[in-house]
Scaffold this active site. Structure first.
Site, PDB file in Angstrom:
ATOM      1  N   LYS A  43       0.783  -1.301  -0.009  1.00  0.00           N
ATOM      2  CA  LYS A  43       0.029   0.181  -0.016  1.00  0.00           C
ATOM      3  C   LYS A  43       0.752   1.186   0.110  1.00  0.00           C
ATOM      4  O   LYS A  43       0.487   2.303  -0.899  1.00  0.00           O
ATOM      5  CB  LYS A  43      -0.879  -0.040   1.269  1.00  0.00           C
ATOM      6  CG  LYS A  43      -2.213  -0.744   1.039  1.00  0.00           C
ATOM      7  CD  LYS A  43      -2.775  -0.962   2.456  1.00  0.00           C
ATOM      8  CE  LYS A  43      -4.108  -1.840   2.467  1.00  0.00           C
ATOM      9  NZ  LYS A  43      -5.192  -1.106   1.436  1.00  0.00           N
ATOM     10  N   LYS A  56       9.405  -9.568  14.092  1.00  0.00           N
ATOM     11  CA  LYS A  56      10.359  -9.760  15.571  1.00  0.00           C
ATOM     12  C   LYS A  56      10.686 -11.161  15.408  1.00  0.00           C
ATOM     13  O   LYS A  56       9.979 -12.083  15.197  1.00  0.00           O
ATOM     14  CB  LYS A  56       9.101  -9.314  16.596  1.00  0.00           C
ATOM     15  CG  LYS A  56       9.723  -8.704  17.829  1.00  0.00           C
ATOM     16  CD  LYS A  56       8.458  -8.560  18.597  1.00  0.00           C
ATOM     17  CE  LYS A  56       9.080  -7.590  20.205  1.00  0.00           C
ATOM     18  NZ  LYS A  56       9.520  -6.523  19.557  1.00  0.00           N
ATOM     19  N   ASP A  75       3.678  -5.388  17.912  1.00  0.00           N
ATOM     20  CA  ASP A  75       4.673  -5.053  16.810  1.00  0.00           C
ATOM     21  C   ASP A  75       5.448  -6.325  16.331  1.00  0.00           C
ATOM     22  O   ASP A  75       6.508  -5.929  16.262  1.00  0.00           O
ATOM     23  CB  ASP A  75       5.751  -4.170  17.710  1.00  0.00           C
ATOM     24  CG  ASP A  75       6.051  -4.997  18.995  1.00  0.00           C
ATOM     25  OD1 ASP A  75       5.641  -5.805  19.405  1.00  0.00           O
ATOM     26  OD2 ASP A  75       7.191  -4.176  19.397  1.00  0.00           O
ATOM     27  N   GLU A  79       2.906  -2.643  13.239  1.00  0.00           N
ATOM     28  CA  GLU A  79       3.360  -1.295  13.671  1.00  0.00           C
ATOM     29  C   GLU A  79       3.975  -0.755  12.785  1.00  0.00           C
ATOM     30  O   GLU A  79       5.099  -1.080  11.923  1.00  0.00           O
ATOM     31  CB  GLU A  79       4.094  -1.479  14.990  1.00  0.00           C
ATOM     32  CG  GLU A  79       4.816  -0.218  15.448  1.00  0.00           C
ATOM     33  CD  GLU A  79       5.524  -0.353  16.894  1.00  0.00           C
ATOM     34  OE1 GLU A  79       4.973  -0.593  18.004  1.00  0.00           O
ATOM     35  OE2 GLU A  79       6.726  -0.305  16.536  1.00  0.00           O
TER      36      GLU A  79
HETATM   37  P1  GTP Z   1       7.019  -1.207  23.789  1.00  0.00           P
HETATM   38  O1  GTP Z   1       6.900  -1.821  22.344  1.00  0.00           O
HETATM   39  O2  GTP Z   1       6.898  -2.348  24.759  1.00  0.00           O
HETATM   40  O3  GTP Z   1       8.408  -0.690  23.783  1.00  0.00           O
HETATM   41  O4  GTP Z   1       5.844  -0.516  23.912  1.00  0.00           O
HETATM   42  P2  GTP Z   1       5.029   0.569  23.049  1.00  0.00           P
HETATM   43  O5  GTP Z   1       4.672  -0.352  21.905  1.00  0.00           O
HETATM   44  O6  GTP Z   1       4.047   1.344  23.651  1.00  0.00           O
HETATM   45  O7  GTP Z   1       6.263   1.675  22.539  1.00  0.00           O
HETATM   46  P3  GTP Z   1       6.359   3.042  21.709  1.00  0.00           P
HETATM   47  O8  GTP Z   1       5.360   2.884  20.677  1.00  0.00           O
HETATM   48  O9  GTP Z   1       6.525   3.947  22.526  1.00  0.00           O
HETATM   49  O10 GTP Z   1       7.586   2.515  20.873  1.00  0.00           O
HETATM   50  C1  GTP Z   1       7.853   1.321  20.040  1.00  0.00           C
HETATM   51  C2  GTP Z   1       9.146   1.422  19.206  1.00  0.00           C
HETATM   52  O11 GTP Z   1       9.421   2.645  18.873  1.00  0.00           O
HETATM   53  C3  GTP Z   1      10.340   0.859  19.925  1.00  0.00           C
HETATM   54  O12 GTP Z   1      10.390  -0.553  19.719  1.00  0.00           O
HETATM   55  C4  GTP Z   1      11.399   1.293  19.161  1.00  0.00           C
HETATM   56  O13 GTP Z   1      11.605   0.833  17.953  1.00  0.00           O
HETATM   57  C5  GTP Z   1      10.895   2.892  18.826  1.00  0.00           C
HETATM   58  N1  GTP Z   1      11.030   4.013  20.003  1.00  0.00           N
HETATM   59  C6  GTP Z   1      10.454   4.287  20.921  1.00  0.00           C
HETATM   60  N2  GTP Z   1      11.001   4.970  21.643  1.00  0.00           N
HETATM   61  C7  GTP Z   1      12.160   4.965  21.354  1.00  0.00           C
HETATM   62  C8  GTP Z   1      13.336   5.944  21.640  1.00  0.00           C
HETATM   63  O14 GTP Z   1      13.391   6.630  22.494  1.00  0.00           O
HETATM   64  N3  GTP Z   1      14.377   5.830  20.979  1.00  0.00           N
HETATM   65  C9  GTP Z   1      14.646   5.063  19.759  1.00  0.00           C
HETATM   66  N4  GTP Z   1      15.938   4.938  19.437  1.00  0.00           N
HETATM   67  N5  GTP Z   1      13.436   4.502  19.608  1.00  0.00           N
HETATM   68  C10 GTP Z   1      12.288   4.348  20.184  1.00  0.00           C
HETATM   69 MG    MG Z   2       6.258  -1.688  20.581  1.00  0.00          MG
END
Ligand code: GTP
Ligand code: MG
Length: 240
Positions: free
Chosen positions: A55, A80, A107, A174
């Site tokens: 898409k 993953k 994700d 994601e």
């Molecule tokens: P988790 O997947 O458990 O971390 O929780 P979530 O899905 O609520 O997290 P979020 O959407 O905030 O972040 C998901 C992804 O974004 C992470 O796996 C990273 O790939 C990226 N990410 C988020 N925060 C950061 C950060 O501070 N630095 C970097 N480099 N990547 C980040």
């Molecule tokens: Mg995540």
């Protein structure tokens, strides 16, 4: 876009069984039946990932034809790994089962869309989100609301129907939308995060510098976005 980087390796059942044997799982979860179910589910995630990236490619092609502009610089996609899936379930104290993955991890299929400009991030994500055959499950806008450390990106979790013989299976993907500058920054910040052998003082110093870099990059982006808009006859944006 000329490049899609596939970051995942093909799933291999014997690797998976070897990894599962190293875990001392109570009640013998992840027997052969579970492994088969897991591999089947990973194929569904892979299908969902391909649907979304197709898409995005179609949108990018359309922009190129209509506006002679490529909004997407490149994409990366990955499933993953088994180790990360198990690690995340363990970290969150969740049961190790295929149903638990389906219910809790959004994700497993991931796509990173690296755009040229911030306007592109929003136009591509808005066009994708408005498509009638997919659902938006969650949006986290770290561009409008950057994280404390300076991280910026737009995260959207989509549910996309994957059609199997048994019907449509809505599967989460994601998608992280970001600009080249945001991606450049996030790669270094990610590397620093896993560099645990540095003394705390050094880590703190680098984190502070990275925060400054995030602000500088944001300013550069606004200026370059404005030049780009001017060249293309669009209105200017103020400082973000
Ligand atoms: P988790 O997947 O458990 O971390 O929780 P979530 O899905 O609520 O997290 P979020 O959407 O905030 O972040 C998901 C992804 O974004 C992470 O796996 C990273 O790939 C990226 N990410 C988020 N925060 C950061 C950060 O501070 N630095 C970097 N480099 N990547 C980040
Ligand atoms: Mg995540």
């Amino acid at each position: 876009i000329d490049v899609i980087l596939d970051r995942h390796s093909r799933l291999n059942t014997s690797d998976l069984q070897a990894r599962l044997k190293t875990l001392d799982l109570p009640g013998g979860i992840f027997n052969t039946e579970q492994v088969t179910e897991f591999v089947d589910q990973m194929q569904v995630y892979e299908g969902a990932m391909y649907e979304i990236s197709t898409k995005l490619e179609i949108l990018d092609d359309e922009f190129q034809v209509r506006f002679s502009h490529d909004p997407i610089h490149h994409m990366e996609r990955r499933l993953k790994s088994v180790n990360s899936i198990i690690g995340k379930l363990e970290r969150k104290g969740l049961p190790l089962s295929v149903n638990s993955i389906k219910d809790n991890l959004f994700d497993v299929a991931g796509i990173r869309v690296i755009c040229n400009y911030r306007d592109d991030v929003y136009s591509v994500s808005n066009y994708l989100s408005s498509q009638s055959d997919i659902q938006v499950l969650r949006v986290k806008d770290y561009i409008k609301n950057p994280k404390q450390n300076g991280y910026r990106s737009l995260h959207v979790i989509y549910a996309v129907p994957v059609f199997l013989s048994s019907g449509a299976h809505y599967t989460p993907v994601e998608v992280q939308f970001r600009t080249i500058a945001m991606d450049y920054w996030a790669s270094l910040e990610h590397a620093l995060r896993y560099k645990t052998d540095l003394p705390d003082a050094k880590l703190n110093e680098h984190s502070q510098t990275l925060l400054d870099c995030a602000r500088s990059l944001q300013n550069i982006e606004v200026q370059m976005q404005n030049i780009h808009r001017d060249i293309n006859g669009a209105p200017q944006v103020g400082e973000a």
